[in-house]
Design an enzyme around this catalytic site. Sequence first.
Site, PDB file in Angstrom:
ATOM      1  N   HIS A 178       0.816  -1.207   0.000  1.00 31.66           N
ATOM      2  CA  HIS A 178       0.000   0.000   0.000  1.00 31.66           C
ATOM      3  C   HIS A 178       0.854   1.263   0.000  1.00 31.66           C
ATOM      4  CE1 HIS A 178      -2.938  -2.709   2.430  1.00 31.66           C
ATOM      5  NE2 HIS A 178      -3.106  -2.898   1.134  1.00 31.66           N
ATOM      6  N   TYR A 218       1.220   1.981  13.842  1.00 36.26           N
ATOM      7  CA  TYR A 218       1.788   2.952  12.902  1.00 36.26           C
ATOM      8  C   TYR A 218       1.678   4.350  13.486  1.00 36.26           C
ATOM      9  CZ  TYR A 218       0.189  -0.375   9.223  1.00 36.26           C
ATOM     10  OH  TYR A 218      -0.065  -1.459   8.436  1.00 36.26           O
ATOM     11  N   LYS A 220       5.912   6.825   7.599  1.00 36.51           N
ATOM     12  CA  LYS A 220       5.435   5.948   8.672  1.00 36.51           C
ATOM     13  C   LYS A 220       6.590   5.508   9.565  1.00 36.51           C
ATOM     14  CE  LYS A 220       1.893   3.953   5.718  1.00 36.51           C
ATOM     15  NZ  LYS A 220       1.402   2.744   5.050  1.00 36.51           N
ATOM     16  N   ASP A 228      -6.589  -6.684  -1.621  1.00 35.45           N
ATOM     17  CA  ASP A 228      -5.153  -6.861  -1.826  1.00 35.45           C
ATOM     18  C   ASP A 228      -4.856  -7.968  -2.836  1.00 35.45           C
ATOM     19  OD1 ASP A 228      -4.644  -4.796  -0.085  1.00 35.45           O
ATOM     20  OD2 ASP A 228      -3.874  -6.057   1.525  1.00 35.45           O
TER      21      ASP A 228
END
Length: 175
Positions: free
Chosen positions: A62, A132, A72, A168
């Site tokens: 992603h 995250y 991130k 996905d």
Amino acid sequence: MKFTATKISDVFIVDMERHEDDRGYFARTFCEDEFREQGFSFKPVQSNISYNKNKYTLRGMHYHAPPYEETKLVRCTAGRVFDVAVDIRPHSPSFKNWVGVELSAQNGRGLYIPAGFAHGFLTLEDATDVFYQMGPAFEPGHDRGFRWDDPEIAVNWPAIPKVISDKDQNLACFT
């Protein structure tokens, strides 16, 4: 914190420096000043958690389209994951290269993934939490992805996924 370079410039392993005593330990997991000293202007504005029930759950790959790229800092707070960053910056010398790091609650490692990278992970244990810290804030409608098994990227996953979302699984290869 200790910052360790990976084979891709700009992606770093971030280890905690644990201060231990009879009670356990205390450790800093993020400090804007320490990141700035490393040359990163990372200011997380959002934190997210991904709970994964089953071993070999795959999430990814992603990323967010420009100009909404995300930076991130990823940690595993329960269980273990194989965490992957893929360089998708077209003019980068490491374009389409990847780096993978095992993150676990036990090793306390984090992976710093700058803007311009795709991200994904494979859980290596049941009941795995991935935490995250991100910046800038998520912008709906700009999320993108590509197949976890894209032959041109050729991530060497430690196992074949057993759980993967339809979204996905149906992503195209990276172009």
